[in-house]
Design a protein around this motif. Structure first.
Motif, PDB file in Angstrom:
ATOM      1  N   HIS A   1       0.844  -1.196   0.000  1.00  0.00           N
ATOM      2  CA  HIS A   1       0.000   0.000   0.000  1.00  0.00           C
ATOM      3  C   HIS A   1       0.870   1.233   0.000  1.00  0.00           C
ATOM      4  CE1 HIS A   1      -3.184  -2.773   1.100  1.00  0.00           C
ATOM      5  NE2 HIS A   1      -2.388  -3.221   2.055  1.00  0.00           N
ATOM      6  N   MET A   2       0.246   2.317  -0.344  1.00  0.00           N
ATOM      7  CA  MET A   2       1.002   3.565  -0.366  1.00  0.00           C
ATOM      8  C   MET A   2       1.434   3.981   1.038  1.00  0.00           C
ATOM      9  SD  MET A   2       1.508   4.482  -3.326  1.00  0.00           S
ATOM     10  CE  MET A   2       2.081   6.130  -3.078  1.00  0.00           C
ATOM     11  N   SER A   3       0.625   3.611   2.031  1.00  0.00           N
ATOM     12  CA  SER A   3       0.962   4.074   3.386  1.00  0.00           C
ATOM     13  C   SER A   3       2.240   3.444   3.901  1.00  0.00           C
ATOM     14  CB  SER A   3      -0.196   3.755   4.340  1.00  0.00           C
ATOM     15  OG  SER A   3      -0.377   2.342   4.353  1.00  0.00           O
ATOM     16  N   GLN A   4       2.599   2.316   3.297  1.00  0.00           N
ATOM     17  CA  GLN A   4       3.808   1.675   3.794  1.00  0.00           C
ATOM     18  C   GLN A   4       5.058   2.365   3.310  1.00  0.00           C
ATOM     19  OE1 GLN A   4       4.055  -2.435   2.971  1.00  0.00           O
ATOM     20  NE2 GLN A   4       2.300  -2.992   4.238  1.00  0.00           N
ATOM     21  N   GLN A   5       4.891   3.191   2.320  1.00  0.00           N
ATOM     22  CA  GLN A   5       6.106   3.758   1.745  1.00  0.00           C
ATOM     23  C   GLN A   5       6.828   4.692   2.709  1.00  0.00           C
ATOM     24  OE1 GLN A   5       5.409   5.713  -1.929  1.00  0.00           O
ATOM     25  NE2 GLN A   5       6.382   4.095  -3.094  1.00  0.00           N
ATOM     26  N   GLN A   6       6.035   5.367   3.564  1.00  0.00           N
ATOM     27  CA  GLN A   6       6.735   6.288   4.470  1.00  0.00           C
ATOM     28  C   GLN A   6       7.596   5.550   5.477  1.00  0.00           C
ATOM     29  OE1 GLN A   6       3.085   7.143   4.724  1.00  0.00           O
ATOM     30  NE2 GLN A   6       3.218   8.568   3.004  1.00  0.00           N
ATOM     31  N   GLN A   7       7.194   4.340   5.799  1.00  0.00           N
ATOM     32  CA  GLN A   7       7.970   3.650   6.813  1.00  0.00           C
ATOM     33  C   GLN A   7       9.079   2.792   6.238  1.00  0.00           C
ATOM     34  OE1 GLN A   7       4.386   2.282   7.920  1.00  0.00           O
ATOM     35  NE2 GLN A   7       3.953   4.302   8.786  1.00  0.00           N
ATOM     36  N   GLN A   8       9.237   2.782   4.919  1.00  0.00           N
ATOM     37  CA  GLN A   8      10.299   1.970   4.353  1.00  0.00           C
ATOM     38  C   GLN A   8      11.655   2.525   4.740  1.00  0.00           C
ATOM     39  OE1 GLN A   8      10.769  -0.705   2.799  1.00  0.00           O
ATOM     40  NE2 GLN A   8       8.670  -1.341   2.380  1.00  0.00           N
ATOM     41  N   PRO A   9      12.514   1.696   5.244  1.00  0.00           N
ATOM     42  CA  PRO A   9      13.849   2.201   5.570  1.00  0.00           C
ATOM     43  C   PRO A   9      14.655   2.422   4.309  1.00  0.00           C
ATOM     44  CG  PRO A   9      13.725  -0.135   5.982  1.00  0.00           C
ATOM     45  CD  PRO A   9      12.360   0.289   5.563  1.00  0.00           C
ATOM     46  N   ILE A  10      15.586   3.312   4.450  1.00  0.00           N
ATOM     47  CA  ILE A  10      16.447   3.613   3.323  1.00  0.00           C
ATOM     48  C   ILE A  10      17.602   2.642   3.360  1.00  0.00           C
ATOM     49  CG2 ILE A  10      17.804   5.400   2.249  1.00  0.00           C
ATOM     50  CD1 ILE A  10      16.202   7.409   3.898  1.00  0.00           C
ATOM     51  N   GLY A  11      17.716   1.784   2.394  1.00  0.00           N
ATOM     52  CA  GLY A  11      18.842   0.863   2.365  1.00  0.00           C
ATOM     53  C   GLY A  11      18.620  -0.335   3.259  1.00  0.00           C
ATOM     54  N   LYS A  12      19.614  -1.154   3.301  1.00  0.00           N
ATOM     55  CA  LYS A  12      19.482  -2.383   4.065  1.00  0.00           C
ATOM     56  C   LYS A  12      19.901  -2.127   5.509  1.00  0.00           C
ATOM     57  CE  LYS A  12      24.115  -3.947   2.883  1.00  0.00           C
ATOM     58  NZ  LYS A  12      24.628  -3.339   4.089  1.00  0.00           N
ATOM     59  N   PRO A  13      19.586  -3.039   6.400  1.00  0.00           N
ATOM     60  CA  PRO A  13      20.002  -2.860   7.787  1.00  0.00           C
ATOM     61  C   PRO A  13      21.521  -2.840   7.908  1.00  0.00           C
ATOM     62  CG  PRO A  13      18.341  -4.562   7.623  1.00  0.00           C
ATOM     63  CD  PRO A  13      18.722  -4.209   6.240  1.00  0.00           C
ATOM     64  N   MET A  14      22.019  -1.908   8.716  1.00  0.00           N
ATOM     65  CA  MET A  14      23.467  -1.815   8.832  1.00  0.00           C
ATOM     66  C   MET A  14      23.864  -1.774  10.300  1.00  0.00           C
ATOM     67  SD  MET A  14      23.723   1.994   7.343  1.00  0.00           S
ATOM     68  CE  MET A  14      22.353   3.086   7.359  1.00  0.00           C
ATOM     69  N   SER A  15      25.123  -1.874  10.548  1.00  0.00           N
ATOM     70  CA  SER A  15      25.603  -1.924  11.925  1.00  0.00           C
ATOM     71  C   SER A  15      25.539  -0.521  12.530  1.00  0.00           C
ATOM     72  CB  SER A  15      27.039  -2.434  11.961  1.00  0.00           C
ATOM     73  OG  SER A  15      27.905  -1.416  11.500  1.00  0.00           O
ATOM     74  N   ALA A  16      25.746  -0.476  13.845  1.00  0.00           N
ATOM     75  CA  ALA A  16      25.645   0.813  14.534  1.00  0.00           C
ATOM     76  C   ALA A  16      26.698   1.783  14.022  1.00  0.00           C
ATOM     77  CB  ALA A  16      25.783   0.590  16.043  1.00  0.00           C
TER      78      ALA A  16
ATOM     79  N   GLU B   1      28.064   1.947  11.039  1.00  0.00           N
ATOM     80  CA  GLU B   1      27.720   2.494   9.727  1.00  0.00           C
ATOM     81  C   GLU B   1      26.591   3.499   9.833  1.00  0.00           C
ATOM     82  OE1 GLU B   1      26.765  -1.038   7.783  1.00  0.00           O
ATOM     83  OE2 GLU B   1      28.828  -1.765   7.714  1.00  0.00           O
ATOM     84  N   ALA B   2      25.636   3.195  10.712  1.00  0.00           N
ATOM     85  CA  ALA B   2      24.547   4.154  10.905  1.00  0.00           C
ATOM     86  C   ALA B   2      25.099   5.467  11.450  1.00  0.00           C
ATOM     87  CB  ALA B   2      23.510   3.569  11.873  1.00  0.00           C
ATOM     88  N   ALA B   3      26.044   5.358  12.371  1.00  0.00           N
ATOM     89  CA  ALA B   3      26.640   6.574  12.915  1.00  0.00           C
ATOM     90  C   ALA B   3      27.342   7.368  11.834  1.00  0.00           C
ATOM     91  CB  ALA B   3      27.615   6.210  14.043  1.00  0.00           C
ATOM     92  N   GLN B   4      28.065   6.672  11.006  1.00  0.00           N
ATOM     93  CA  GLN B   4      28.772   7.379   9.948  1.00  0.00           C
ATOM     94  C   GLN B   4      27.821   8.057   8.984  1.00  0.00           C
ATOM     95  OE1 GLN B   4      31.282   4.272   8.427  1.00  0.00           O
ATOM     96  NE2 GLN B   4      33.088   5.502   8.835  1.00  0.00           N
ATOM     97  N   THR B   5      26.660   7.423   8.793  1.00  0.00           N
ATOM     98  CA  THR B   5      25.730   8.006   7.825  1.00  0.00           C
ATOM     99  C   THR B   5      25.074   9.270   8.363  1.00  0.00           C
ATOM    100  OG1 THR B   5      25.289   5.740   7.200  1.00  0.00           O
ATOM    101  CG2 THR B   5      23.853   7.434   6.287  1.00  0.00           C
ATOM    102  N   VAL B   6      24.692   9.259   9.629  1.00  0.00           N
ATOM    103  CA  VAL B   6      23.954  10.427  10.129  1.00  0.00           C
ATOM    104  C   VAL B   6      24.871  11.483  10.712  1.00  0.00           C
ATOM    105  CG1 VAL B   6      21.953   9.021  10.645  1.00  0.00           C
ATOM    106  CG2 VAL B   6      23.586   9.502  12.433  1.00  0.00           C
ATOM    107  N   PHE B   7      26.112  11.160  10.871  1.00  0.00           N
ATOM    108  CA  PHE B   7      26.997  12.120  11.518  1.00  0.00           C
ATOM    109  C   PHE B   7      27.120  13.437  10.757  1.00  0.00           C
ATOM    110  CE2 PHE B   7      29.968  13.683  14.306  1.00  0.00           C
ATOM    111  CZ  PHE B   7      31.173  13.981  13.705  1.00  0.00           C
ATOM    112  N   PRO B   8      27.254  13.454   9.429  1.00  0.00           N
ATOM    113  CA  PRO B   8      27.445  14.741   8.752  1.00  0.00           C
ATOM    114  C   PRO B   8      26.304  15.723   8.946  1.00  0.00           C
ATOM    115  CG  PRO B   8      28.051  12.943   7.305  1.00  0.00           C
ATOM    116  CD  PRO B   8      27.417  12.337   8.487  1.00  0.00           C
ATOM    117  N   THR B   9      25.103  15.236   9.274  1.00  0.00           N
ATOM    118  CA  THR B   9      24.014  16.193   9.419  1.00  0.00           C
ATOM    119  C   THR B   9      24.187  17.067  10.645  1.00  0.00           C
ATOM    120  OG1 THR B   9      22.719  14.619  10.682  1.00  0.00           O
ATOM    121  CG2 THR B   9      22.415  14.608   8.311  1.00  0.00           C
TER     122      THR B   9
END
Lengths: 145, 525
Positions: free
Chosen positions: B374-389, B391-399
């Protein structure tokens, strides 16, 4: 003044009674003429007056009028039907609206027989603290109906 | 300090080591050589005997061999090692004495032997528990109570051996049970000395008697601690332990943070310019005036006819007190405003960054990504595959990097933290599921001293100097003052006695305990 089932305006007649000390003797005080006169009691306490600050009264009276704060039991005031939180409007035809506290006390002490015009209807009711967040808590609201 | 009266065999090595330390310390100190003298003999005599530091001492040697540390951290303290060896030897000798005094057992004395064995076991466990701990500190003077305990042990052991030697060997005492009782007596005496040690060393200073107010010198932060009956040096150790936890880390650049941009662009330091003649002005630019100020000062003072004026510069944070009160007040207000603005931005950025990351649910972990039904599921779709802590830190750190940088810059903490350290912290927070506010808590304040990542060399071991008018092994008393110094930081401690409280009792009598209302005017008629 609007009259609802809770308010009334009554006229009371009071006869003062001489004060007696512990032995039963009359208490004598100096009167302005120079002699001794028996001290007369009416038997109630009052508060108010146009020179008083209303905020210092714990009962929360709505104006600066003369209010009865306590009536001694068995006293002439009690027998006459005066009750606590009555507002005294006139004493022997004198209007108390613009008198200060000491002047009212002098007036009441001077007269021997009192004819009081009294307004009755002050109610104190308390509401509970509100449960919902955001609305103010009203602990005690004193309203003259 | 009684260094010279101890073991003469070790004296040569000890003196040589002392000279080495002296030279190195004098090279490090500036010009307060007077203070160095008095503090030096106190700090390097190292006669404070701690009960067992052998393990720590050997560990230190390994660490010192590996790292390039300063001379203090790699120091091989002869005096302390010798004291430790002496006390351990004495303790062992006292402990083994009852065992050595015994010979073969007979049936009649078995009960006493069992009780002896248990007493020895209890003594062993109690001694291990109490004395075989890592020492917290080494103190300049002799720790009197410890010396007292050791002396008692020595006296008891000696007395017992004396009696043993005289009675058993010389006079050939044959009654074995009395020998066993003798050994039991020695064990009892040792147990009671242990009790005395517990009371003197551990319990006596638990009840609060004095309050020590600790004042840090360069920035004026102060705290108060209640302490019990202690000697001055032990109280100093306590103060240092509390200092590590309670005080904010000292940041010497924080003083300059208050100088606003307006003042920083102006002249840096106060300059003086002189009127050679009364009428004419000596025009000097700031730099020239500053240079002449040092040289001309002596000349200005020597000649009487000169008219000296000191021009107060409009600013100069590091100058030395020529800022007026209005400037200082304005600077501090500006600083507070900017600090709060940047703090708000940092909090916002951190919360946005943490909003992007959330824990992967089971369905995301297991199956591959499939198209939403459904369209409603699209907002909750994660971006990319699950990653380790990490990698997640590296991704959000620049913001939030820029906001964090600006905040660290305004609180002068940017030399403290590297990108790796921040990333590591962020990884931890994501790993444990902490919130954004928990993440930035570390950077908001200066933090306690113990967490300061730029601590002076030798994190596990710090050298402080105790300055005191009277001898440091005296006990605390009302009005005693002492000072602890390490580099720029000075801790000035004042001792005040907590008064004796005499408590009275007041009972509520319910019949008389009534209240009346108070009106401002009430007349009885």
């Amino acid at each position: 003044m609007p009259s609802s089932p809770h308010t009334q305006t009554v006229q009371l007649q009071l006869e003062k009674v001489p004060e007696r000390d512990s032995h039963g003797q009359r208490v004598m005080v100096k009167d302005p003429a120079g002699g001794l006169a028996p001290k007369l009691l009416t038997g109630f306490r009052f508060a108010g007056g146009i020179d008083q600050d209303r905020q210092y009264c714990p009962y929360g009276y709505p104006d600066c009028g003369i209010y009865v704060t306590h009536v001694y039991s068995g006293s002439p005031a009690d027998k006459a039907g005066l009750r606590v939180h009555d507002k005294i409007l006139q004493v022997n035809g004198n209007n108390l609206a613009f008198l200060g506290h000491a002047q009212v006390a002098a007036l009441l002490n001077r007269e021997t027989q009192l004819s009081l015009l009294v307004h009755r209807g002050f109610q104190r009711f308390t509401t509970q603290l509100s449960d919902s967040l955001g609305s103010e808590a009203r602990v005690s609201a004193s309203v003259l109906l | 300090p009684p260094t010279d009266s101890d073991n003469p065999n070790e004296l040569g090595g000890l003196q040589q080591h002392q000279q080495q330390q002296q030279q190195q310390q004098q090279a490090n100190q500036d010009d307060n050589w007077g203070e160095t003298n008095t503090a030096l003999t106190g700090a390097t005599s190292e006669t404070g005997m701690s009960a067992d530091e052998m393990a720590r001492y050997s560990r230190e040697l390994d660490a010192a061999a590996a790292a390039a540390a300063s001379a203090d951290a790699a120091g091989f303290d002869c005096g302390r090692a010798m004291a430790t060896v002496l006390s351990v030897t004495l303790g062992l000798a006292a402990f083994i004495s009852p065992l050595v005094m015994l010979k073969e057992c007979s049936v009649a004395c078995e009960g006493k032997l069992i009780s002896l064995a248990f007493r020895l076991l209890i003594l062993l466990v109690a001694t291990w528990c109490l004395f075989f701990r890592r020492g917290r500190a080494s103190m300049p003077r002799v720790y009197i109570f410890r010396v007292l305990i050791l002396f008692l042990i020595f006296v008891i052991t000696f007395a017992f051996w004396l009696f043993y030697g005289v009675r058993v060997w010389q006079y050939q005492e044959s009654d074995y049970s009395s020998i066993v009782e003798f050994a039991v007596g020695l064990t009892d005496a040792l147990l009671f000395v242990h009790y005395l040690g517990v009371v003197l060393l551990e319990i006596r200073h638990l009840q609060a008697r004095y309050a020590i107010k600790v004042l840090r010198s360069p920035d004026g932060e102060s705290h108060i601690y209640p302490v019990g009956e202690l000697s001055i040096q032990r109280a100093a150790v306590l103060v240092l332990q509390q200092y590590a936890v309670d005080f904010n880390a000292f940041n010497p650049y924080l003083e300059q943070a208050y100088a606003s941009a307006r003042n920083r662009s102006a002249h840096r330091r106060s300059y003086r310019f002189y009127d050679v003649d009364q009428g004419s002005q000596a025009n000097g630019s700031a730099a020239a005036g500053g240079d002449n100020g040092g040289g001309g000062n002596g000349g200005g003072h020597s000649s009487s006819g000169r008219h000296q004026r000191r021009g107060s510069a409009a600013g100069g944070g590091g100058g030395g007190g020529s800022r007026s009160a209005a400037d200082r007040f304005y600077d501090e207000c500006e600083y507070e405003r900017r600090l709060r603005k940047r703090r708000a931005r940092l909090v916002t950025a951190a919360e946005e960054a943490f909003a992007h990351v959330r824990r992967a649910t089971n369905s995301e972990l297991m199956g591959p990504q499939h198209l939403p039904q459904h369209m409603s599921q699209q907002q909750q779709q994660p971006i990319g595959k699950p990653m380790s802590a990490y990698e997640a830190a590296q991704t959000v750190f620049p913001t939030m990097l820029r906001a964090l940088q600006k905040y660290l810059r305004i609180t002068k903490q940017q030399p403290r933290y590297t990108t790796d350290m921040v990333l590591h912290h962020l990884t931890n927070c994501i790993h444990y599921g902490l919130s954004a506010k928990a993440f930035i808590e570390r950077y908001l304040t200066q933090g306690p001293v113990v967490e300061d990542p730029r601590a002076p060399a030798g994190r596990k071991r710090q050298t402080w100097t105790l300055l005191c008018d009277c001898m440091p092994s005296r006990s605390l008393d009302d009005g005693v003052q002492f000072c602890l110094r390490q580099g720029d930081v000075s801790l000035f401690c004042t001792v005040k006695r907590i008064p004796f409280f005499s408590l009275g009792e007041e009972v509520f009598d319910n019949k008389r305990h009534k209240f009346v209302l108070r009106l401002n005017s009430e007349t009885s008629v």
